[in-house]
Design an enzyme around this catalytic site. Structure first.
Site, PDB file in Angstrom:
ATOM      1  N   ASP A   1      -0.634   5.790   2.817  1.00 46.77           N
ATOM      2  CA  ASP A   1      -1.410   4.927   1.593  1.00 46.77           C
ATOM      3  C   ASP A   1      -0.530   5.012   0.615  1.00 46.77           C
ATOM      4  OD1 ASP A   1      -3.190   3.753  -0.210  1.00 46.77           O
ATOM      5  OD2 ASP A   1      -4.685   5.146   0.196  1.00 46.77           O
TER       6      ASP A   1
ATOM      7  N   SER B   1       8.244 -12.433  -2.603  1.00 46.90           N
ATOM      8  CA  SER B   1       7.430 -13.418  -2.071  1.00 46.90           C
ATOM      9  C   SER B   1       7.866 -14.625  -3.054  1.00 46.90           C
ATOM     10  CB  SER B   1       5.766 -13.122  -2.201  1.00 46.90           C
ATOM     11  OG  SER B   1       5.039 -14.256  -2.343  1.00 46.90           O
TER      12      SER B   1
ATOM     13  N   TYR C   1      -2.230 -11.554  -7.104  1.00 49.01           N
ATOM     14  CA  TYR C   1      -1.055 -11.575  -6.409  1.00 49.01           C
ATOM     15  C   TYR C   1       0.143 -12.064  -7.127  1.00 49.01           C
ATOM     16  CZ  TYR C   1       1.805 -12.085  -2.029  1.00 49.01           C
ATOM     17  OH  TYR C   1       2.472 -12.062  -1.218  1.00 49.01           O
TER      18      TYR C   1
ATOM     19  N   LYS D   1       3.290  -9.941  -8.054  1.00 50.99           N
ATOM     20  CA  LYS D   1       4.738 -10.178  -7.430  1.00 50.99           C
ATOM     21  C   LYS D   1       5.737 -10.553  -8.594  1.00 50.99           C
ATOM     22  CE  LYS D   1       4.136  -9.372  -3.293  1.00 50.99           C
ATOM     23  NZ  LYS D   1       4.627  -8.227  -2.468  1.00 50.99           N
TER      24      LYS D   1
END
Length: 249
Positions: free
Chosen positions: A59, A141, A154, A158
């Site tokens: 994790d 990304s 997100y 990123k």
């Protein structure tokens, strides 16, 4: 005979992580497969064509779990040569004003804090081992460069990965630790199947977008990983050629 290099891949049970792990295995790396689900990690190992792998349930949001991953890797193989810092998650695609603090925190915990914890643990091993050094590859990304609608958690995390990559590149120089980032756009994995059927655009319309085979991503990561430490791919963007990125809104 040269000693095999040891690569750790987070999020190795599915998608880009699995593909990267298999590409590294084909390049004669020993691959440590990290992720939450032991079953999917074992499935990745079964696809590695007999290459040496080690599955370690991890994790990335838990410092003790991350420490155990690298302790087990070091105890088994003696060193870490490459980290593909890949594990990530996203929040539901809802309007910004509807995001909850819990949704924000969940993405930050995996994508940013988790990436930091994993990178730091790898960095410590690479600094202390002999010969010293190694390579960290962060999964940025396309969203590290440009956002999609309704993707604030997100996209923010990123973008932060780019700062982490630059800081690690600078701080790691004196220890022969190279750090680079790969920004991936529209790879055809199960997690992005909706892209080929329709995704919301900047103008609010729904548009099916081109995708690319995920194998090309794995090969790109393996290329970065295989370079000698005196050479670094600082940033690489690999994407479906016709996806809306240049001029996407």
């Amino acid at each position: 005979m040269d000693q095999k290099k040891i690569a750790v891949v987070t999020g190795a049970g599915t998608g880009i992580g699995r593909n990267a792990a298999l590409a590294l295995a084909k390049r004669n790396f020993v691959v440590v497969l990290a992720g939450r689900n032991l079953q999917t990690l074992n499935e990745t190992a079964s696809l590695a064509g007999g290459a040496e792998t080690l599955a370690v349930p991890t994790d990335v949001t838990n410092p003790a779990s991350v420490a155990q991953l690298f302790e087990k890797t070091k105890a088994t193989f003696g060193r870490v040569d490459v980290l593909f810092n890949n594990a990530g998650t996203s929040a539901p695609s809802v309007p910004f004003e509807q995001l909850t603090p819990e949704q924000w925190d969940a993405v930050v915990a995996v994508n940013l804090t988790g990436a930091f914890l994993v990178a730091q643990a790898a960095y410590r091993v690479m600094k202390d081992q002999t010969p010293q050094g190694g390579r960290i590859i962060n999964n940025g990304s396309i969203s590290a460069q440009v956002p999609r609608p309704n993707s604030a958690p997100y996209t923010a995390t990123k973008h932060a990965i780019t700062g982490l990559t630059k800081s690690l590149s600078l701080d790691g120089r004196k220890y022969n630790i190279a750090c680079g980032q790969i920004d991936i756009g529209n790879a055809a994995t199960s997690m992005v199947n909706k892209i080929s059927t329709g995704v919301v655009q900047a103008n609010g319309s729904l548009l099916a977008e081109p995708t690319m085979p995920v194998d090309h991503v794995g090969e790109a990561i393996a290329y970065m990983a295989g370079l000698p430490l005196e050479t670094n791919v600082q940033f690489m963007t690999v994407m479906a050629t016709a996806m809306p990125y240049i001029g996407r809104g």
